[in-house]
Design an enzyme around this catalytic site. Structure first.
Site, PDB file in Angstrom:
ATOM      1  N   SER A  85      11.095  21.801  -0.247  1.00  0.00           N
ATOM      2  CA  SER A  85      10.137  20.844  -0.788  1.00  0.00           C
ATOM      3  C   SER A  85       8.702  21.220  -0.423  1.00  0.00           C
ATOM      4  CB  SER A  85      10.498  19.425  -0.324  1.00  0.00           C
ATOM      5  OG  SER A  85      10.024  18.471  -1.253  1.00  0.00           O
ATOM      6  N   LYS A 137      -0.181  -5.785  -5.177  1.00  0.00           N
ATOM      7  CA  LYS A 137      -0.707  -5.428  -3.862  1.00  0.00           C
ATOM      8  C   LYS A 137       0.402  -5.280  -2.820  1.00  0.00           C
ATOM      9  CE  LYS A 137      -3.908  -4.450  -0.959  1.00  0.00           C
ATOM     10  NZ  LYS A 137      -4.528  -3.123  -1.036  1.00  0.00           N
TER      11      LYS A 137
END
Length: 267
Positions: A85, A137
């Protein structure tokens, strides 16, 4: 004195290790080391990577610094036990990559994980009162299930990050984005499989990578020595009982990356 050191290093290969999860502390250390390599005019760099990956932005900054350094220094990456990765992302910033046949590599992709402990909180009678400025949020809040709208937003974020990953690997390895996408589905490979895919250039040990770096820099492969740029030990590793920089760095990484997209193999 400074001029003497620069002349001294011109006959040596710099060596930088990237081990463990890639986060802000790794980025800071590696960027400082790369700057030292350039300042001291090393002719070549051996980049030893043994990492499952890590955060997106930190991996990108190291990659960009390697690209700039390559204009002045030959860079050969050596993949150790694992370079997956984000480790791959950094590795393709080198001129060439050498991998052990059994190295675990690949895992090209992005993952974002959140924890939902809503049922546990209900069982023990704990709830949270949330006041927020916008509908999203508290996205990925651990005390409720993700909504369909939030899933779309997060998937878009992941897809954009994935595209960046694919395009960088394609550029670094001189492959087409379509070719990279054909195997960039999160799967891992051995070094031998990675060679067949074009992810690495040669199979071999770190010593083989060192010799190749020396050859590229016009140095004697047999006699050229390596100068390892080591990070200073942290206060905790020096003075706390059982202190370990690796353990401390891992704890810091887990704290910093909660709810963040990662270029990291989760195996």
């Amino acid at each position: 004195m400074l001029g003497f050191l620069k002349r001294k290093f011109r006959k040596k290969i710099a060596r930088i290790e990237i081990t463990g999860a890639i986060g802000s502390s790794t980025r800071t250390r590696v960027l400082e080391a790369l700057e030292f390599v350039e300042e001291q005019k090393f002719p070549a760099l051996l980049l030893r990577i043994d990492s499952p990956g890590g955060t997106v932005g930190d991996s990108q900054e190291i990659y960009d610094a390697l690209k700039r350094l390559r204009e002045k220094v030959k860079v050969v990456a050596s993949f150790g036990n694992i370079s997956a990765s984000g480790g791959v992302y950094i590795g393709v910033g080198a001129d060439y990559i050498v991998s052990n046949p059994g190295t675990i590599t690949g895992s090209i992709g992005v993952i974002l994980r959140g924890n939902n402990i809503e049922k546990l909180l209900d069982k023990i009678g704990v709830s949270f009162k949330v006041i927020k400025s916008g509908a999203y949020k508290d996205i990925l809040a651990f005390d409720r299930e993700i909504t369909p709208e939030e899933r779309v937003i997060l998937q878009s974020l992941i897809d954009t990050s994935y595209d960046q990953f694919v395009n960088t690997v394609a550029e670094g390895r001189k492959l087409s984005p379509a070719t990279v996408r054909s195997f960039a589905d999160g799967r891992v490979f051995t070094g031998e499989q990675a060679l067949a895919l074009g992810l690495v250039d040669r199979l071999g040990t770190e010593e083989d990578a060192r010799k190749w770096a020396a050859e590229l820099a016009g140095l004697d492969p047999k006699n050229t020595k390596v100068f390892t740029i080591k990070p200073p030990k942290s206060f905790a590793a020096k003075f706390l009982p059982g202190g370990s920089d690796n353990a401390i760095a891992r704890f810091q990484f887990e704290m910093e990356t909660s709810g963040m997209p990662l270029w990291m193999w989760q195996g």
